[in-house]
Design an enzyme around this catalytic site. Structure first.
Site, PDB file in Angstrom:
ATOM      1  N   ASP A 180      49.954  18.228  33.191  1.00 24.05           N
ATOM      2  CA  ASP A 180      49.390  19.585  33.321  1.00 24.05           C
ATOM      3  C   ASP A 180      48.705  19.740  34.685  1.00 24.05           C
ATOM      4  O   ASP A 180      48.794  20.791  35.322  1.00 24.05           O
ATOM      5  CB  ASP A 180      48.382  19.844  32.186  1.00 24.05           C
ATOM      6  CG  ASP A 180      49.032  19.687  30.820  1.00 24.05           C
ATOM      7  OD1 ASP A 180      50.158  20.171  30.652  1.00 24.05           O
ATOM      8  OD2 ASP A 180      48.421  19.050  29.936  1.00 24.05           O
ATOM      9  N   HIS A 207      46.754  19.578  25.153  1.00 27.88           N
ATOM     10  CA  HIS A 207      48.077  19.548  25.792  1.00 27.88           C
ATOM     11  C   HIS A 207      49.096  20.268  24.913  1.00 27.88           C
ATOM     12  O   HIS A 207      49.994  19.654  24.343  1.00 27.88           O
ATOM     13  CB  HIS A 207      48.505  18.102  26.063  1.00 27.88           C
ATOM     14  CG  HIS A 207      49.886  18.037  26.653  1.00 27.88           C
ATOM     15  ND1 HIS A 207      50.179  18.489  27.924  1.00 27.88           N
ATOM     16  CD2 HIS A 207      51.074  17.631  26.136  1.00 27.88           C
ATOM     17  CE1 HIS A 207      51.470  18.353  28.164  1.00 27.88           C
ATOM     18  NE2 HIS A 207      52.040  17.831  27.086  1.00 27.88           N
TER      19      HIS A 207
HETATM   20  N1  LIG Z   1      52.067  14.028  27.286  1.00 25.57           N
HETATM   21  C1  LIG Z   1      52.958  14.700  27.980  1.00 25.57           C
HETATM   22  O1  LIG Z   1      52.617  15.397  28.938  1.00 25.57           O
HETATM   23  C2  LIG Z   1      54.427  14.612  27.645  1.00 25.57           C
HETATM   24  C3  LIG Z   1      55.369  15.031  28.593  1.00 25.57           C
HETATM   25  C4  LIG Z   1      56.717  14.906  28.264  1.00 25.57           C
HETATM   26  C5  LIG Z   1      57.107  14.389  27.023  1.00 25.57           C
HETATM   27  N2  LIG Z   1      56.152  13.984  26.141  1.00 25.57           N
HETATM   28  C6  LIG Z   1      56.516  13.407  24.849  1.00 25.57           C
HETATM   29  O2  LIG Z   1      56.952  12.065  25.048  1.00 25.57           O
HETATM   30  C7  LIG Z   1      57.784  11.664  23.951  1.00 25.57           C
HETATM   31  C8  LIG Z   1      59.035  10.956  24.465  1.00 25.57           C
HETATM   32  O3  LIG Z   1      59.843  11.839  25.215  1.00 25.57           O
HETATM   33  P1  LIG Z   1      61.234  11.343  25.843  1.00 25.57           P
HETATM   34  O4  LIG Z   1      61.810  12.480  26.563  1.00 25.57           O
HETATM   35  O5  LIG Z   1      61.053  10.045  26.542  1.00 25.57           O
HETATM   36  O6  LIG Z   1      62.078  11.092  24.502  1.00 25.57           O
HETATM   37  P2  LIG Z   1      63.363  10.141  24.310  1.00 25.57           P
HETATM   38  O7  LIG Z   1      63.956  10.484  22.990  1.00 25.57           O
HETATM   39  O8  LIG Z   1      64.241  10.228  25.504  1.00 25.57           O
HETATM   40  O9  LIG Z   1      62.747   8.680  24.271  1.00 25.57           O
HETATM   41  C9  LIG Z   1      61.911   8.259  23.255  1.00 25.57           C
HETATM   42  C10 LIG Z   1      62.091   6.786  23.053  1.00 25.57           C
HETATM   43  O10 LIG Z   1      61.222   6.378  22.006  1.00 25.57           O
HETATM   44  C11 LIG Z   1      61.902   5.376  21.290  1.00 25.57           C
HETATM   45  N3  LIG Z   1      61.282   5.167  19.985  1.00 25.57           N
HETATM   46  C12 LIG Z   1      61.428   5.872  18.847  1.00 25.57           C
HETATM   47  N4  LIG Z   1      60.728   5.298  17.845  1.00 25.57           N
HETATM   48  C13 LIG Z   1      60.123   4.223  18.368  1.00 25.57           C
HETATM   49  C14 LIG Z   1      59.255   3.231  17.852  1.00 25.57           C
HETATM   50  N5  LIG Z   1      58.872   3.222  16.569  1.00 25.57           N
HETATM   51  N6  LIG Z   1      58.837   2.256  18.680  1.00 25.57           N
HETATM   52  C15 LIG Z   1      59.211   2.258  19.998  1.00 25.57           C
HETATM   53  N7  LIG Z   1      60.021   3.164  20.529  1.00 25.57           N
HETATM   54  C16 LIG Z   1      60.474   4.139  19.732  1.00 25.57           C
HETATM   55  C17 LIG Z   1      63.338   5.853  21.217  1.00 25.57           C
HETATM   56  O11 LIG Z   1      64.215   4.790  20.891  1.00 25.57           O
HETATM   57  C18 LIG Z   1      63.524   6.392  22.624  1.00 25.57           C
HETATM   58  O12 LIG Z   1      64.034   5.414  23.504  1.00 25.57           O
HETATM   59  C19 LIG Z   1      58.057  12.946  23.173  1.00 25.57           C
HETATM   60  O13 LIG Z   1      57.227  13.003  22.051  1.00 25.57           O
HETATM   61  C20 LIG Z   1      57.687  14.055  24.139  1.00 25.57           C
HETATM   62  O14 LIG Z   1      57.324  15.248  23.509  1.00 25.57           O
HETATM   63  C21 LIG Z   1      54.833  14.096  26.436  1.00 25.57           C
HETATM   64  O1  LIG Z   2      56.851  20.329  26.584  1.00 23.31           O
HETATM   65  C1  LIG Z   2      57.094  19.286  25.974  1.00 23.31           C
HETATM   66  O2  LIG Z   2      57.519  19.283  24.818  1.00 23.31           O
HETATM   67  C2  LIG Z   2      56.923  17.975  26.672  1.00 23.31           C
HETATM   68  C3  LIG Z   2      55.604  17.826  27.365  1.00 23.31           C
HETATM   69  O3  LIG Z   2      54.526  17.984  26.512  1.00 23.31           O
HETATM   70  C4  LIG Z   2      55.476  18.680  28.591  1.00 23.31           C
HETATM   71  O4  LIG Z   2      54.413  19.258  28.803  1.00 23.31           O
HETATM   72  O5  LIG Z   2      56.434  18.723  29.385  1.00 23.31           O
END
Ligand SMILES: NC(=O)c1ccc[n+]([C@@H]2O[C@H](COP(=O)([O-])OP(=O)(O)OC[C@H]3O[C@@H](n4cnc5c(N)ncnc54)[C@H](O)[C@@H]3O)[C@@H](O)[C@H]2O)c1
Ligand SMILES: O=C(O)C[C@H](O)C(=O)O
Length: 344
Positions: A180, A207
């Protein structure tokens, strides 16, 4: 070479930190183990790469339920300081975590168009709960950087799991809201026509949607933008995640910018642990600066994690209104996480 490459990536975002970063010489850097849980995912892979480029890391543990041997083999060939090991499946989670100083959690499902972050709760809450149960067992003193959504609920879930295990230390649990801040800086620089590398903007609250509250009245360099520009910038920052989800059209959410933001925040945690002074980043932490038990604001990082949760500072009328509006939604997301952790 190693640090110059990493500094290149960091350039323009945190010039003060980059300066501190360069001041390390390899002989004086302590050993630090970082574990990434969800390391084979969209965020996990580029985050593994960026952590491999960080000379503050001596051991890098890459854990996922599948795919980590390949990611670990690939990243391990990069000629930087850390030793890399891949761990796959629950039976290897303990080994991945043991001895970790910082655990970064991007494990879980991402959004598709039309979904809110809260729609991820049913799947991700369980994933976070089981990973945090293992953290309590294998590395109870680690700093936990929670990326998995909905952060407004997953951080309270983690806190409850740690409380039940008797290992909770509020100084060591962080919801990663750095993306953010990264977005607010980029969008502000574009509108205010100031060099993006010089911009600072605190982002507070939580967030998700309106709980993300950028404080553009405190942005530097000052630009005196009209209210309508500030409102548009605020909305774009709040909708930044959705902008990416829609552009990816079903192929997930932000991964590359999130990996960058996650690497910046983990780097700040490592600097704090190593005793670098005046390391300040925004994060969603246990807090008493509002009526809510968790809140994102500027946080000073130190040798034990949170050294000080900093206050909000003076707010504009637009920001005061935004703060009032976000409280009920953030409160209910926090309560949802606490309830989940205690009922299952
Ligand atoms: N905080 C933030 O600003 C922010 C920003 C972007 C994404 N996210 C969040 O991050 C998360 C991941 O996003 P992504 O795009 O990498 O998803 P993705 O699906 O590409 O990757 C997620 C990974 O988690 C793994 N996984 C699932 N269960 C698991 C477990 N029990 N133990 C270990 N690994 C496990 C999967 O195998 C996969 O490789 C999502 O929840 C998304 O919303 C948060
Ligand atoms: O928007 C989402 O679902 C992923 C993450 O929280 C973001 O801010 O990009």
């Amino acid at each position: 070479m190693r640090s110059s490459m990493y500094n290149l990536i960091r350039k323009g975002s945190a010039s003060r930190s980059s300066f501190l970063f360069r001041s390390y010489s390899s002989g004086t850097v302590p050993e630090r183990k970082v574990a990434v849980l969800g390391a084979a995912g969209g965020i996990g892979q580029p985050l593994a790469l960026l952590m491999k480029l960080n000379p503050l890391v001596s051991k890098l543990a890459l854990y996922d339920i599948a795919g980590t041997p390949g990611v670990a083999a690939d990243v391990s060939h990069i000629n930087t300081r850390s030793e890399v090991a891949g761990y796959m499946g629950e039976e290897q989670l303990g080994q991945a975590l043991e001895g970790s100083d910082v655990v970064i959690i991007p494990a879980g499902v991402p959004r598709k168009p039309g979904m809110t972050r809260d729609d991820l709760f049913n799947i991700n809450a369980g994933i976070v709960k089981s990973l945090c149960t293992a953290i309590a067992k294998y590395c109870p003193n680690a700093l936990v950087n929670m990326i998995s959504n909905p952060v407004n609920s997953t951080v309270p879930i983690a806190a409850e799991v740690f409380k039940k295990a008797g290992t909770y230390d509020e100084k060591k649990l962080f919801g990663v809201t750095t993306l953010d801040v990264v977005r607010a800086k980029t969008f502000y620089a574009g509108k205010a026509k100031v060099p993006v590398g010089e911009v600072n903007v605190p982002v507070v609250g939580g967030h998700a949607g309106i709980t993300i509250l950028p404080l553009f009245s405190q942005a530097t360099p000052k630009a005196n933008l009209p209210d309508e520009d500030i409102k548009a910038l605020t909305k774009r920052t709040q909708d930044g995640g959705t902008e990416v989800v829609e552009a990816k059209a079903g192929k997930g959410s932000a991964t590359l910018s999130m990996a960058y933001a996650g690497a910046l925040f983990a780097d700040a945690c490592l600097k704090g642990l190593n005793g670098v002074p005046d390391v300040v980043e925004c994060s969603f932490v246990q807090s008493s600066i509002t009526e809510l038990p968790f809140f994102a604001s500027k946080v000073k990082l130190g040798k034990n994690g949170v050294e000080e949760v900093l206050g909000l500072g003076p707010l504009s009328d637009i920001e005061k209104e935004g703060l009032e509006h976000l409280i009920p939604e953030l409160k209910s997301s926090i309560e949802k996480g606490i309830k989940f952790a205690n009922q299952s």
